[in-house]
Design an enzyme around this catalytic site. Sequence first.
Site, PDB file in Angstrom:
ATOM      1  N   ASP A  53      -3.164  11.833  -1.838  1.00  0.00           N
ATOM      2  CA  ASP A  53      -3.211  13.305  -1.835  1.00  0.00           C
ATOM      3  C   ASP A  53      -3.597  13.805  -3.227  1.00  0.00           C
ATOM      4  OD1 ASP A  53      -2.437  13.298   0.807  1.00  0.00           O
ATOM      5  OD2 ASP A  53      -0.298  13.457   0.348  1.00  0.00           O
ATOM      6  N   GLU A 106       0.868  -1.178   0.000  1.00  0.00           N
ATOM      7  CA  GLU A 106       0.000   0.000   0.000  1.00  0.00           C
ATOM      8  C   GLU A 106       0.904   1.228   0.000  1.00  0.00           C
ATOM      9  OE1 GLU A 106      -2.523   0.804   3.412  1.00  0.00           O
ATOM     10  OE2 GLU A 106      -3.579   2.393   2.356  1.00  0.00           O
TER      11      GLU A 106
END
Length: 212
Positions: free
Chosen positions: A117, A43
């Site tokens: 983000d 991840e």
Amino acid sequence: MRLRNVTGSREMIADSRFVVHEPFGNKGKWKEIFGNDRPLQIEIGMGKGRFIMELAAANPDVNFIGIEKYSTVLLRAIQKMEENELFNLRFIRMDAEDICEVFDKGEVAKIYLNFSDPWPKDRHAKRRLPSRQFLARYDAVLEKDGRIEFKTDNLDLFDFALGEIEPAGWKLAAMTRDLHHDEEMLEGNIMTEYEEKFSSLGNPIYKYIIYR
Ligand code: SAM
């Protein structure tokens, strides 16, 4: 996600046995490091690690690595591992820009990107984790049939990510614009910290799965 500066977080990370401290020397050696032949899933931008810890606990036959850029955030994941150690999960503090220096061709079986983000300014598009620049890096480390799973509540980022798939040479396997009301794609879903927060505000969660 950046947490308030936690005094000594770098030192605490340097002392942690859950963190791989010299990841650049481990390219092509991850099976040796885990001491088994199991597939490796990663991840990128794991934050405080809730998703990957739950995933690792549910899949003891898979090795996992959580990658996070900021020490203060990673520290939270380490603290959780101290309470509940998982033998098949390790962390790396690094910028994902360098993943090709850490994983060999085909060494990774699957990549998860969760609530990455958004980098809303156009000039920062190449920093977005589902950008074509990052897809090229994932292409270099992912096994032939490997997939990327991406979730977000950010519509602009999701639309951008969809537009990057084809030009980067990838294909869409599945997608939804409302994960929490999509019975098929929701099966086995593990919530991330951000997912919990934004879905509780009523935001739809977008998800795609891609392959090449
Ligand atoms: N995945 C978690 C979740 O869904 O709750 C955290 C989401 S948070 C918005 C994004 C995380 O990705 C932050 O912790 C950030 O530091 C990390 N991150 C962003 N860009 C990264 C990069 N290039 N390499 C590693 N981590 C990154």
